[in-house]
Scaffold this motif. Structure first.
Motif, PDB file in Angstrom:
ATOM      1  N   VAL A  87       0.984  -1.295  -0.075  1.00 37.25           N
ATOM      2  CA  VAL A  87       0.040   0.129   0.067  1.00 37.25           C
ATOM      3  C   VAL A  87       1.052   1.336  -0.086  1.00 37.25           C
ATOM      4  N   ALA A  88       1.948   1.192   1.025  1.00 39.50           N
ATOM      5  CA  ALA A  88       2.730   2.579   0.849  1.00 39.50           C
ATOM      6  C   ALA A  88       3.458   2.629  -0.345  1.00 39.50           C
ATOM      7  N   LEU A  89       4.002   1.710  -0.912  1.00 41.48           N
ATOM      8  CA  LEU A  89       4.508   1.827  -2.316  1.00 41.48           C
ATOM      9  C   LEU A  89       3.871   2.288  -3.429  1.00 41.48           C
ATOM     10  N   ILE A  90       2.345   1.771  -3.478  1.00 41.41           N
ATOM     11  CA  ILE A  90       1.407   2.211  -4.466  1.00 41.41           C
ATOM     12  C   ILE A  90       1.231   3.901  -4.046  1.00 41.41           C
ATOM     13  N   GLU A  91       1.070   4.300  -2.908  1.00 41.73           N
ATOM     14  CA  GLU A  91       0.935   5.659  -2.451  1.00 41.73           C
ATOM     15  C   GLU A  91       2.203   6.505  -2.648  1.00 41.73           C
ATOM     16  N   SER A  92       3.202   6.027  -2.740  1.00 43.93           N
ATOM     17  CA  SER A  92       4.596   6.619  -2.661  1.00 43.93           C
ATOM     18  C   SER A  92       4.662   7.721  -4.052  1.00 43.93           C
ATOM     19  N   PRO A  93       4.148   7.418  -5.101  1.00 49.46           N
ATOM     20  CA  PRO A  93       4.333   8.222  -6.434  1.00 49.46           C
ATOM     21  C   PRO A  93       3.320   9.424  -6.110  1.00 49.46           C
ATOM     22  N   ILE A  94       2.297   9.049  -5.510  1.00 47.79           N
ATOM     23  CA  ILE A  94       1.089  10.183  -5.311  1.00 47.79           C
ATOM     24  C   ILE A  94       1.721  11.304  -4.274  1.00 47.79           C
ATOM     25  N   LYS A  95       2.322  10.591  -3.210  1.00 45.85           N
ATOM     26  CA  LYS A  95       2.697  11.449  -2.128  1.00 45.85           C
ATOM     27  C   LYS A  95       3.799  12.273  -2.719  1.00 45.85           C
ATOM     28  N   GLY A  96       4.791  11.613  -3.433  1.00 43.92           N
ATOM     29  CA  GLY A  96       5.810  12.258  -4.214  1.00 43.92           C
ATOM     30  C   GLY A  96       5.411  13.359  -5.020  1.00 43.92           C
ATOM     31  N   ILE A  97       4.439  13.221  -6.055  1.00 46.69           N
ATOM     32  CA  ILE A  97       4.202  14.129  -6.812  1.00 46.69           C
ATOM     33  C   ILE A  97       3.270  15.566  -5.894  1.00 46.69           C
ATOM     34  N   ILE A  98       2.681  15.137  -4.861  1.00 42.39           N
ATOM     35  CA  ILE A  98       2.174  16.211  -4.240  1.00 42.39           C
ATOM     36  C   ILE A  98       3.376  17.077  -3.300  1.00 42.39           C
ATOM     37  N   GLU A  99       4.351  16.521  -2.797  1.00 40.69           N
ATOM     38  CA  GLU A  99       5.362  16.993  -2.131  1.00 40.69           C
ATOM     39  C   GLU A  99       6.185  17.657  -3.401  1.00 40.69           C
ATOM     40  N   ALA A 100       6.198  17.307  -4.485  1.00 40.21           N
ATOM     41  CA  ALA A 100       7.298  17.915  -5.555  1.00 40.21           C
ATOM     42  C   ALA A 100       6.322  18.898  -6.475  1.00 40.21           C
ATOM     43  N   ALA A 101       5.288  19.226  -6.035  1.00 41.16           N
ATOM     44  CA  ALA A 101       4.139  20.065  -6.701  1.00 41.16           C
ATOM     45  C   ALA A 101       4.868  21.530  -7.267  1.00 41.16           C
ATOM     46  N   ASP A 102       5.678  21.999  -6.497  1.00 43.12           N
ATOM     47  CA  ASP A 102       6.466  23.067  -6.825  1.00 43.12           C
ATOM     48  C   ASP A 102       7.175  23.281  -8.236  1.00 43.12           C
ATOM     49  N   ILE A 103       8.013  22.154  -8.168  1.00 39.77           N
ATOM     50  CA  ILE A 103       8.935  22.016  -9.495  1.00 39.77           C
ATOM     51  C   ILE A 103       8.253  21.439 -10.490  1.00 39.77           C
ATOM     52  N   ILE A 104       7.091  20.440 -10.177  1.00 37.77           N
ATOM     53  CA  ILE A 104       6.269  20.009 -11.234  1.00 37.77           C
ATOM     54  C   ILE A 104       5.433  21.248 -12.076  1.00 37.77           C
ATOM     55  N   PHE A 105       5.141  22.020 -11.274  1.00 36.13           N
ATOM     56  CA  PHE A 105       4.059  23.293 -11.806  1.00 36.13           C
ATOM     57  C   PHE A 105       5.015  24.129 -12.652  1.00 36.13           C
ATOM     58  N   LEU A 106       6.158  24.274 -12.331  1.00 32.99           N
ATOM     59  CA  LEU A 106       7.441  24.750 -12.930  1.00 32.99           C
ATOM     60  C   LEU A 106       7.654  23.972 -14.203  1.00 32.99           C
ATOM     61  N   VAL A 107       7.834  22.752 -14.210  1.00 39.31           N
ATOM     62  CA  VAL A 107       8.005  22.239 -15.696  1.00 39.31           C
ATOM     63  C   VAL A 107       6.856  22.147 -16.641  1.00 39.31           C
ATOM     64  N   LEU A 108       5.634  22.198 -16.062  1.00 37.59           N
ATOM     65  CA  LEU A 108       4.213  22.038 -17.026  1.00 37.59           C
ATOM     66  C   LEU A 108       4.145  23.652 -17.567  1.00 37.59           C
ATOM     67  N   VAL A 109       4.553  24.569 -16.869  1.00 35.39           N
ATOM     68  CA  VAL A 109       4.594  26.016 -17.186  1.00 35.39           C
ATOM     69  C   VAL A 109       5.408  26.182 -18.090  1.00 35.39           C
ATOM     70  N   ILE A 110       6.712  25.761 -18.186  1.00 34.92           N
ATOM     71  CA  ILE A 110       7.776  25.782 -19.171  1.00 34.92           C
ATOM     72  C   ILE A 110       7.431  25.041 -20.194  1.00 34.92           C
ATOM     73  N   GLY A 111       6.629  23.984 -20.115  1.00 31.56           N
ATOM     74  CA  GLY A 111       6.137  23.274 -21.451  1.00 31.56           C
ATOM     75  C   GLY A 111       5.200  24.094 -22.377  1.00 31.56           C
ATOM     76  N   GLY A 112       4.301  24.775 -21.509  1.00 30.41           N
ATOM     77  CA  GLY A 112       3.276  25.685 -22.145  1.00 30.41           C
ATOM     78  C   GLY A 112       3.925  26.826 -22.710  1.00 30.41           C
ATOM     79  N   LEU A 113       4.882  27.486 -22.272  1.00 34.74           N
ATOM     80  CA  LEU A 113       5.729  28.294 -22.775  1.00 34.74           C
ATOM     81  C   LEU A 113       6.608  28.014 -24.095  1.00 34.74           C
ATOM     82  N   ILE A 114       7.156  26.915 -24.130  1.00 38.26           N
ATOM     83  CA  ILE A 114       7.753  26.405 -25.382  1.00 38.26           C
ATOM     84  C   ILE A 114       6.829  26.248 -26.434  1.00 38.26           C
ATOM     85  N   GLY A 115       5.419  25.608 -26.095  1.00 39.15           N
ATOM     86  CA  GLY A 115       4.569  25.510 -27.125  1.00 39.15           C
ATOM     87  C   GLY A 115       3.958  26.865 -27.742  1.00 39.15           C
TER      88      GLY A 115
END
Length: 497
Positions: A100-128
């Motif tokens: 269960v912890a293994l399955i939840e870990s990517p989701i928890k990681g995405i939540i914890e790394a939300a700041d850099i993830i949003f940076l990456v997505l916005v940069i992708g939009g800018l490049i588009g």
């Protein structure tokens, strides 16, 4: 027989996460008490897993806890994370992380790394948006003509400038923004995407490895070791100059070979696919109009403002992301893009980097498993015990390898500094060397492993460039070995001088 393909970055990280989860069943659980400064009521907070105690903010408190750090380092905000208290490690009841912890870990990681993830997505939009305006194609066409016959200058300039950013203010995660921009330029110069990847990623890695004024590694580690950050800086400057030179020569030798004979490229089988993905890099008929020049200026200023904000104003991901978002809107206005077309293009561009965002989240999830399983401090405790009784030459090289190994489990440079320096730096006193050598071993160990560490930034970078991890290892392992021998030799000489 069908050739078996190397796993994707996401699969590699999920396999590592499963292995780390398995380790929580084997490695004993344990934890150090931590000390943090509470600026709201001007107190220290000593915290364990099941207890918390308020202590007065005095140098006497630090001395009694065996923490050799000046009081002002806490009160000034130089050390803002909880630090481990030496001599407080305790074995605890096992906290194995199951399925269960293994399955939840990517989701928890995405939540914890939300700041850099949003940076990456916005940069992708800018490049588009930039691709839609045609400014990239026009700029690349102009640059290809300007550098004709002197394309090697591009490698030297990009690698050195990014390395300089890494050593001074910790340019690392921010380099993710450079790949979609610089890869077409390198392709137009008749290099392969590996040269672009190497110039950016190796530049960043050698810069952060030989950190001089980097506040997220050299300065915070020195503070946590209780020494002035200028101690040992001469050694780090020398390593930076020599290490960066080695890296540039290594990239140039490979680039010259590929330019002369494209079939010598490690990623030659992907040549057509990569060129198609990053657009037509040979179109010389595009005119660089004043409108496109203005768009390129606004785009460039986004990065200038980001670098200024990070290095001078102490910005972090929210402000960096805001700069790129505003830049996208301005470019949309200048390019006279319709509102509906702007939104569709921006979303599509962000979607192009969604895979990269998931890689970042899954990697962070591995750290979550270790923290929840209480094995990170256990690794640190046993690593610190390994070095007892060593002579100083063997000791400093052991520290290099220990920090390289620990960086797999603690990929954050600032996190590594505050967690390990209060434990590791006093070991230098016992073998008769300065604590600055521990800081340097920490920098070099973490930096060297960052060249290949799957829990660091490399898999996210490879996902943007569309290059497999196996191809990267084939390219970079000889350089890592060269740098390893160079670093071991330099560290050994330095402790005896």
């Amino acid at each position: 027989m069908k050739k078996r393909k190397f796993p994707t970055a996401q699969t590699i990280l999920l396999i590592i996460a499963a292995l780390v989860a398995l380790m929580t069943f084997i490695v004993p659980a344990g934890k150090y008490d931590t000390l943090s400064f509470n600026s709201a009521d001007n107190t220290f907070i000593r915290a364990g897993l099941d207890h918390q105690k308020t202590l007065p903010v005095t140098q006497k408190t630090l001395d009694e806890l065996g923490i050799k750090i000046p009081l002002e380092k806490f009160t000034s905000g130089d050390i803002w994370k909880p630090i481990n208290i030496p001599g407080t490690y305790k074995n605890l009841g096992a906290k194995p992380q199951g399925i269960v912890a293994l399955i939840e870990s990517p989701i928890k990681g995405i939540i914890e790394a939300a700041d850099i993830i949003f940076l990456v997505l916005v940069i992708g939009g800018l490049i588009g948006i930039m691709n839609l305006t045609g400014a990239f194609d026009a700029g690349i066409s102009w640059l290809a003509k300007t550098l004709k016959g002197r394309e090697f200058v591009l490698i030297i300039a990009v690698t050195f400038l990014i390395a300089l950013g890494g050593t001074t203010f910790g340019l690392a995660e921010e380099t993710i923004a450079f790949y979609p921009i610089l890869i077409p330029i390198f392709l137009a110069a008749k290099y392969d995407a590996m040269v672009a990847l190497a110039s950016i990623y190796i530049g960043s890695s050698i810069g952060t490895m030989c950190a001089t004024t980097n506040p997220f590694s050299a300065i915070i580690a020195s503070d946590a070791a209780g020494i002035n950050w200028t101690s040992g800086i001469t050694n780090r400057i020398l390593f930076f100059v020599l290490g960066t030179t080695i890296c540039i020569i290594y990239i140039l030798v490979y680039a010259k070979k590929v330019k002369k004979d494209p079939s010598k490229s490690i990623i030659f089988s992907q040549k057509e696919a990569i060129e198609n993905h990053f657009g037509n890099t040979t179109n010389a008929s595009i005119t660089l109009t004043n409108r496109l020049r203005l768009i390129l200026f606004v785009f460039t200023m986004c990065f200038v403002i980001m670098v200024y904000g990070v290095s001078v104003e102490g910005w972090w991901f929210i402000k960096m992301t805001s700069v790129f978002l505003v830049g996208s809107v301005l470019i949309g206005f200048i390019g006279k893009i319709r509102e509906s077309q702007f939104v569709d293009t921006f979303v599509k561009g962000a979607g192009e980097l969604l895979g990269v965002a998931l890689i970042i989240g899954i990697a962070r999830g591995i750290t979550v498993i270790m923290e929840d399983g209480l094995i990170s401090d256990t690794m640190l405790y046993y690593a610190s015990n390994l070095t007892s009784g060593m002579n100083k030459g063997i000791f400093i090289n052991a520290m290099l390898y220990i920090y390289g190994g620990l960086s797999f489990f603690i990929p954050s440079s600032s996190g590594m500094a505050v967690l390990t320096m209060p434990i590791m730096s006093p070991l230098a006193d016992g073998v008769g060397i300065g604590r600055e050598f521990i800081v340097n071993a920490y920098n070099y160990g973490m930096g060297l492993f960052a060249f290949i560490s799957p829990t660091g930034l490399i898999l996210a970078s490879l996902a943007i460039v569309k290059v497999g991890y196996d191809k990267w290892l084939k390219f970079v392992i000889p350089l890592v070995l060269i740098l390893l021998f160079f670093t071991m030799f330099g560290l050994t000489i330095s402790v005896y001088m």
